[in-house]
Design an enzyme around this catalytic site. Structure first.
Site, PDB file in Angstrom:
ATOM      1  N   GLY A  20      73.312  16.604  60.248  1.00 36.37           N
ATOM      2  CA  GLY A  20      73.311  15.837  59.072  1.00 36.37           C
ATOM      3  C   GLY A  20      72.285  16.581  57.953  1.00 36.37           C
ATOM      4  N   SER A  21      72.181  17.775  57.925  1.00 37.66           N
ATOM      5  CA  SER A  21      71.358  18.448  57.147  1.00 37.66           C
ATOM      6  C   SER A  21      71.686  18.310  55.384  1.00 37.66           C
ATOM      7  CB  SER A  21      70.931  19.745  57.223  1.00 37.66           C
ATOM      8  OG  SER A  21      72.061  20.684  57.057  1.00 37.66           O
ATOM      9  N   MET A  95      83.571  16.182  62.419  1.00 36.22           N
ATOM     10  CA  MET A  95      84.427  17.084  63.068  1.00 36.22           C
ATOM     11  C   MET A  95      85.694  16.481  63.640  1.00 36.22           C
ATOM     12  SD  MET A  95      82.530  19.725  63.367  1.00 36.22           S
ATOM     13  CE  MET A  95      83.097  20.724  65.018  1.00 36.22           C
ATOM     14  N   ILE A  97      89.757  14.911  62.451  1.00 41.01           N
ATOM     15  CA  ILE A  97      90.994  14.999  61.621  1.00 41.01           C
ATOM     16  C   ILE A  97      91.169  13.793  61.010  1.00 41.01           C
ATOM     17  CG2 ILE A  97      93.059  16.123  61.347  1.00 41.01           C
ATOM     18  CD1 ILE A  97      91.473  18.332  61.976  1.00 41.01           C
ATOM     19  N   LEU A  98      91.097  13.743  59.755  1.00 37.44           N
ATOM     20  CA  LEU A  98      91.504  12.270  59.092  1.00 37.44           C
ATOM     21  C   LEU A  98      93.110  12.258  59.301  1.00 37.44           C
ATOM     22  CD1 LEU A  98      89.133  12.201  56.412  1.00 37.44           C
ATOM     23  CD2 LEU A  98      88.928  10.656  58.083  1.00 37.44           C
ATOM     24  N   HIS A 114      82.467  23.839  53.674  1.00 41.75           N
ATOM     25  CA  HIS A 114      82.970  24.862  54.825  1.00 41.75           C
ATOM     26  C   HIS A 114      82.025  26.124  54.767  1.00 41.75           C
ATOM     27  CE1 HIS A 114      85.184  26.361  58.216  1.00 41.75           C
ATOM     28  NE2 HIS A 114      85.171  27.596  57.272  1.00 41.75           N
ATOM     29  N   ASP A 150      90.765  23.071  56.474  1.00 43.33           N
ATOM     30  CA  ASP A 150      90.025  23.910  55.572  1.00 43.33           C
ATOM     31  C   ASP A 150      90.995  24.532  54.766  1.00 43.33           C
ATOM     32  OD1 ASP A 150      88.008  23.121  56.967  1.00 43.33           O
ATOM     33  OD2 ASP A 150      88.185  24.709  58.391  1.00 43.33           O
ATOM     34  N   GLU A 179      74.557  25.991  51.126  1.00 41.72           N
ATOM     35  CA  GLU A 179      75.425  24.820  50.873  1.00 41.72           C
ATOM     36  C   GLU A 179      74.555  23.726  50.517  1.00 41.72           C
ATOM     37  OE1 GLU A 179      77.013  23.465  54.803  1.00 41.72           O
ATOM     38  OE2 GLU A 179      77.130  25.668  55.631  1.00 41.72           O
TER      39      GLU A 179
HETATM   40  C1  GRF Z   1      77.940  22.791  57.899  1.00 41.66           C
HETATM   41  O1  GRF Z   1      77.616  24.291  58.021  1.00 41.66           O
HETATM   42  C2  GRF Z   1      79.201  22.773  56.970  1.00 41.66           C
HETATM   43  O2  GRF Z   1      79.630  23.665  56.270  1.00 41.66           O
HETATM   44  C3  GRF Z   1      79.907  22.620  58.147  1.00 41.66           C
HETATM   45  O3  GRF Z   1      79.326  21.611  59.272  1.00 41.66           O
HETATM   46  C4  GRF Z   1      78.137  22.099  59.110  1.00 41.66           C
HETATM   47  C5  GRF Z   1      77.397  20.753  59.084  1.00 41.66           C
HETATM   48  O4  GRF Z   1      75.883  20.867  59.108  1.00 41.66           O
HETATM   49  N1  GRF Z   1      81.415  21.933  57.769  1.00 41.66           N
HETATM   50  P1  GRF Z   1      75.184  19.726  58.927  1.00 41.66           P
HETATM   51  O5  GRF Z   1      75.334  18.352  59.770  1.00 41.66           O
HETATM   52  O6  GRF Z   1      75.224  19.074  57.510  1.00 41.66           O
HETATM   53  O7  GRF Z   1      73.444  19.868  59.120  1.00 41.66           O
END
Ligand code: GRF
Length: 194
Positions: A20-21, A95, A97-98, A114, A150, A179
């Protein structure tokens, strides 16, 4: 970027499964003085997701997506999101798939982040594969979600040079910092059209 007509903010939901960062970063972004987003819901595929701590700390409503009853759960989530006028879903480490049906119901309003320069390195373990292939550059991408993993239209990308001695773990830290810069920018870019 679109104008904030009558200070109207964009209602968003963030979908997570783990750390969840990115969620935490979007919460911070939503709290900025001039922010134009209201982060209304955090939807998680697991009640044990570490990132839920950020939702709790900030009193953001949590919805747990029950994947054992995927279609019922999707229907419920859709109902809640629609009745609360959610205009954008941001997947951040979600994680699961919708279903096509879910995506169609939110057409053009689901985006994902991503950790690679898509269309290269879809899927998992991107940094390991990038290092193994001796790539010169890597980065991250925010894209629309469609039925293929993706693969939706790219909204924005950020690229960095890979330095000598960079490992997958070093890259994952560097790219995560990128990100956190890129996701708010992507939302800004979309704001006018939502
Ligand atoms: C990130 O690297 C994002 O690009 C990928 O999963 C990771 C999630 O990280 N889809 P966080 O849970 O937001 O820390």
């Amino acid at each position: 970027m679109g104008k904030l007509i009558g200070n109207k903010k964009l209602n968003i939901a963030v979908f997570i499964s783990g750390r969840g960062s990115n969620l935490n970063n979007l919460i911070k972004f939503s709290k900025k003085k001039k922010s134009f987003i209201n982060l209304i819901f955090v939807v998680s595929s697991s009640k044990a997701a570490r990132g839920l701590v950020y939702a709790k700390k900030n009193n953001i409503k949590i919805i747990i997506f029950n994947y054992k009853k995927k279609l019922t759960s999707e229907r419920n989530v859709l109902k809640i999101l629609n009745s609360n006028k959610i205009k954008l879903i941001c997947l951040a480490g979600f994680m699961k798939i919708l279903s096509i049906k879910f995506i169609r119901n939110f057409k053009g309003k689901i985006i994902n982040i991503h950790p690679s320069l898509l269309p290269r390195y879809k899927g998992l373990n991107t940094h390991e594969r990038v290092i193994k292939n001796n790539e010169k550059f890597t980065g991250c991408t925010v894209h629309f979600v469609n039925k293929n993993l993706d693969s939706g239209k790219i909204i924005i990308q950020k690229k960095i040079k890979i330095k000598k001695g960079d490992t997958a773990s070093i890259l994952s830290k560097k790219v995560l910092t990128l990100e956190h810069q890129l996701y708010p920018k992507a939302i800004k870019k979309l704001f006018a059209s939502l």
